[in-house]
Design an enzyme around this catalytic site. Structure first.
Site, PDB file in Angstrom:
ATOM      1  CB  SER A 267      -0.861  -0.021   0.974  1.00 43.56           C
ATOM      2  OG  SER A 267      -0.426  -0.340   2.414  1.00 43.56           O
ATOM      3  CE  LYS A 268      -3.726   6.309   0.240  1.00 43.17           C
ATOM      4  NZ  LYS A 268      -4.238   7.629   0.259  1.00 43.17           N
ATOM      5  NE  ARG A 269      -0.652   5.755   6.460  1.00 42.51           N
ATOM      6  CZ  ARG A 269      -0.840   6.342   7.869  1.00 42.51           C
ATOM      7  NH1 ARG A 269      -0.437   5.313   8.222  1.00 42.51           N
ATOM      8  NH2 ARG A 269      -1.439   7.511   7.187  1.00 42.51           N
ATOM      9  CG  ASP A 270       3.604  -0.771   3.303  1.00 44.45           C
ATOM     10  OD1 ASP A 270       3.426  -0.900   4.020  1.00 44.45           O
ATOM     11  OD2 ASP A 270       2.669  -1.713   1.944  1.00 44.45           O
ATOM     12  N   GLY A 271       5.562   3.181   1.322  1.00 39.58           N
ATOM     13  CA  GLY A 271       6.326   4.044   1.047  1.00 39.58           C
ATOM     14  C   GLY A 271       7.215   4.560   2.450  1.00 39.58           C
TER      15      GLY A 271
END
Length: 514
Positions: A267-271
């Site tokens: 997910s974008k949060r993993d970035g």
RNA sequence: GGCUCGUUCGUCUAGGGGUUAGGACGCAAGAUUUUCAUUCUUGUAACACGGGUUCGAUUCCCGUACGGGCUACCA
């Protein structure tokens, strides 16, 4: 499924923000498949949710695809015979087909308000149903054209009351899907809910829009993420209801890209969590939390990203790892796509980038880093830059690291690795350096091979090894123990700078060791 | 919970009824005797578990476990 039709595939992202890297991979597989079969790759913007529309997202999608070399053959920008390619511009189309389904008994009007639906869910939960859904079991208890008096329904429609159209799914059928990746998948119709087809704002849902558009755009293969697998049964029923089953596209559901640490899809949060890019391009959202660094800005070569992505869930069955887009196209087949999700391995992505970096001609690299060099106020002479890139490209992961790791090519040594200086600066070192500098004055042209020959002969004369002086040269010229061969460095630096640095270093080394 | 998909080294994967289970990334060691890097060599490490079927299962079947996805008038 008609194999004789020309292959037409589509990538259908929703412009709700930056395009996720998983979306890029989906686009890539679509492109690969289309090109392999001489088909057409279509971009369709699925902007049917007006609440989630984000300005700029469509441009981002286009730019990201372009950067990866995955530009569509048909789409909102390039046009085509099956447009428009934005669903919001096709709005009128969908109602017509939804109404057709109502008339043929495959769909119905529903007037339930949000609170009605909530009450229904609550009631069912109380009754021990943990996952209540609007389906054949409860639809006669709800407010719709199946349960209500026809006159009442007509009245409400005429009065302009808000309504939606739902797909009517009757129990007792088995829906078989032959997925190109997963094989046969079976669903029972009584487990399926009566999906909304047309929303009260007149827009279609994904389910409706994607069937209508895929049919009208003559799509032959739907290659999309696995998250769509469970609604595919609904889609098949829609094709049937509309009488389009004969030309229904083949389905291929791609495995998802998973988080680096395992659990769940990337997910974008993993970035932010792992300090890695998960989007192709940087994106500036409304908040910092909604802003991301892209692979491009991180320094990746698009070819490396594509190569890396292609191997996340697919492989050619050979031991070749490096493929350009053309080679990927040649090697690609759907049946070699994996079934299970692939973990996002950033180390591997970096390895790919370095492989690409080393394979890139130094003159191209020079052009890439020229703006970075200029930004630091250094002259960016193409030939000189290319020489530097030649020496540095196998020592960095990203092209943009070259002016950083190799800053000493552009500016005087800013600081020495003092620990190493103390270790290497021996009482006799000074004499050696001075003597060599003396001899270096005469070397013309100032070429690496001659420099090496000269130093070598000096060392032989004195019966000492390279280790006695070369580390000192390295320290003097670059300040660090890392870097290209000393003689190559001197050649690129040039006689004047090389000798000047050696001179200053003698004094500096004395000071450091005193 | 229901439905559904999946499970080979830490990761990406090849393979497939009888193999020394192969490669790549990562990690470790060595070589290339100027560093770093590159390159090369070597090493590390895997068939989730239990039942079948079979002369023989990692491979086929069934369970179990574990994991993923879906479960909105979002896509």
């Amino acid at each position: 499924m008609n194999p004789s039709r020309p292959v037409r595939v589509r990538f259908a992202p929703s412009p709700t923000g930056a395009l996720h890297i998983g979306g890029v991979r989906t686009a890539l597989y679509n492109v690969l498949f289309a090109r392999k079969h001489g088909g057409t790759f279509i971009l369709r913007i699925e902007d049917t949710d007006q609440n989630r529309y984000v300005p700029g997202a469509e441009d981002y999608i286009l730019e990201a695809l372009d950067w990866c070399g995955l530009s569509p053959d048909e789409g909102p920008v390039q046009g085509g015979d099956y447009g428009p390619y934005r669903q919001s511009e096709r709005k009128a189309l969908y109602r017509q087909y939804a109404e057709q389904l109502v008339e043929s008994g495959h769909a119905y009007y529903a007037f339930d308000r949000e609170q009605d639906l909530e009450a229904m869910r609550e009631r069912l939960k109380q009754a021990g149903n943990p996952a209540p859904q609007y389906d054949h079991r409860i639809r006669m208890d709800m407010r719709n054209s199946l349960s209500m008096d026809p006159e009442d329904v007509a009245h409400r429609l005429a009065a302009g009351e808000d309504y939606i159209i739902r797909l009517k799914i009757d129990p007792g059928q088995e829906i078989h899907i032959t997925d190109e990746i997963r094989g046969d998948v079976v669903f029972r119709s009584e487990e399926l809910d009566d999906k909304v087809l047309l929303k009260s704002d007149g827009m279609p849902t994904y389910h409706m829009a994607n069937i209508v558009d895929d049919h009208l755009m003559k799509i032959t293969h739907v290659i999309r993420g696995e998250e769509w697998l469970s609604s595919t049964a609904h889609h098949v029923l829609l094709y049937r209801g509309l009488g389009w089953e004969a030309t229904m596209p083949a389905f291929a559901h791609l495995p998802l890209i998973m988080k680096p640490d395992g659990k769940g899809k990337l997910s974008k949060r993993d970035g932010a969590r792992f300090g890695i890019p998960v989007f192709p391009l940087s994106w500036t959202g409304e908040t910092e939390e909604d802003s991301f660094v892209g692979f491009r800005e991180f320094g990746f070569d698009p070819g490396a990203v594509v190569n890396f992505l292609a191997f996340l869930g697919w492989n050619p069955g050979t031991e070749q790892e490096l493929f350009d887009l053309r080679e990927l196209t040649e090697a690609f087949t759907i049946d070699r796509i994996h079934k299970s999700g692939a973990r996002f391995d950033f180390d591997k992505a970096q390895w790919y980038n370095q492989q690409y970096l080393m394979a890139t001609p130094s003159s191209d690299l020079a052009a890439q880093i020229a703006p970075l060099v200029e930004a630091r106020g250094w002259p960016a002479e193409p030939h000189f830059l290319a020489q530097v890139c030649d020496l540095m490209k196998e020592r960095v992961t990203f092209a943009k690291d070259i002016p950083v790791e190799g800053a000493y090519f552009f500016t005087d040594v800013q600081s020495y690795d003092e620990g190493m200086v103390r270790k290497r600066w021996k009482p006799e070192s000074r004499t050696h350096l001075e003597d060599i500098i003396q001899r270096l004055q005469a070397v013309e042209p100032f070429h690496g091979e001659e420099l090496e020959a000269l130093v070598k002969s000096y060392l032989e004369e004195r019966q000492i090894g390279f280790g006695a002086v070369l580390p000192l040269f390295r320290l003097a010229l670059a300040g660090t123990m890392k870097g290209p061969g000393v003689f190559e460095m001197m050649e690129v630096l040039g006689k004047e700078k090389s000798l000047a640095r050696l001179e200053t270093a003698i004094a500096d080394f004395d000071r450091i060791c005193s």
